[in-house]
Design a protein around this motif. Structure first.
Motif, PDB file in Angstrom:
ATOM      1  N   GLU A  66       8.276  -2.402   7.581  1.00  0.00           N
ATOM      2  CA  GLU A  66       7.180  -3.019   8.328  1.00  0.00           C
ATOM      3  C   GLU A  66       6.893  -4.413   7.750  1.00  0.00           C
ATOM      4  N   GLU A  72      14.646  -6.301   3.402  1.00  0.00           N
ATOM      5  CA  GLU A  72      14.971  -5.135   4.230  1.00  0.00           C
ATOM      6  C   GLU A  72      14.326  -5.300   5.610  1.00  0.00           C
ATOM      7  N   ARG A  73      15.148  -5.369   6.638  1.00  0.00           N
ATOM      8  CA  ARG A  73      14.652  -5.600   8.003  1.00  0.00           C
ATOM      9  C   ARG A  73      14.018  -4.358   8.625  1.00  0.00           C
ATOM     10  N   SER A  74      14.325  -3.181   8.116  1.00  0.00           N
ATOM     11  CA  SER A  74      13.779  -1.955   8.706  1.00  0.00           C
ATOM     12  C   SER A  74      12.360  -1.668   8.242  1.00  0.00           C
TER      13      SER A  74
END
Length: 117
Positions: free
Chosen positions: A82, A78-80
């Motif tokens: 941290e 997941e790129r969103s």
């Protein structure tokens, strides 16, 4: 701080080891109790109800860890999230995956050896 069920919570780093250790204790503890009180016929070899129950328990535990591995891998991608959250999910995926493989590895002798000999 994320909820305990979140794949980004650091508690997820210990879940795989906890499930593996609980499986290990229940496997050998349960086998010892059944062999002491209700031993299966040694002539039946590895094909008896106890062995079937132990293999089923191993497969269910490995499947649970496989599901947790899959959830953690998806969270790590997941790129969103941290960077530290993705790191936690990535390490948790590794721990869960190794725990699942170790359950399958440790359970393989159940298929070939009688449980109470």
């Amino acid at each position: 701080m994320r909820s305990l069920r979140s794949p980004y919570n650091p508690i997820q780093l210990t879940v795989g080891i906890f499930i593996w250790s609980a499986w290990f204790i229940l496997l050998y503890g349960g086998q010892s109790v059944v062999c002491a009180h209700f031993p299966p016929d040694p002539a039946s070899g590895p094909w008896n109800g106890l062995s079937l129950a132990l293999v089923l328990f191993a497969l269910l535990s490995a499947a649970l860890l496989g599901l947790l591995t899959w959830i953690s891998v998806r969270a790590a991608r997941e790129r969103s999230a941290e960077p530290w959250e993705r790191f936690v999910a990535f390490v948790a995926a590794g721990v869960n995956g190794v725990s699942a493989l170790s359950i399958l590895f440790i359970a393989t002798p159940i298929l070939r050896l009688p449980p109470c000999v």
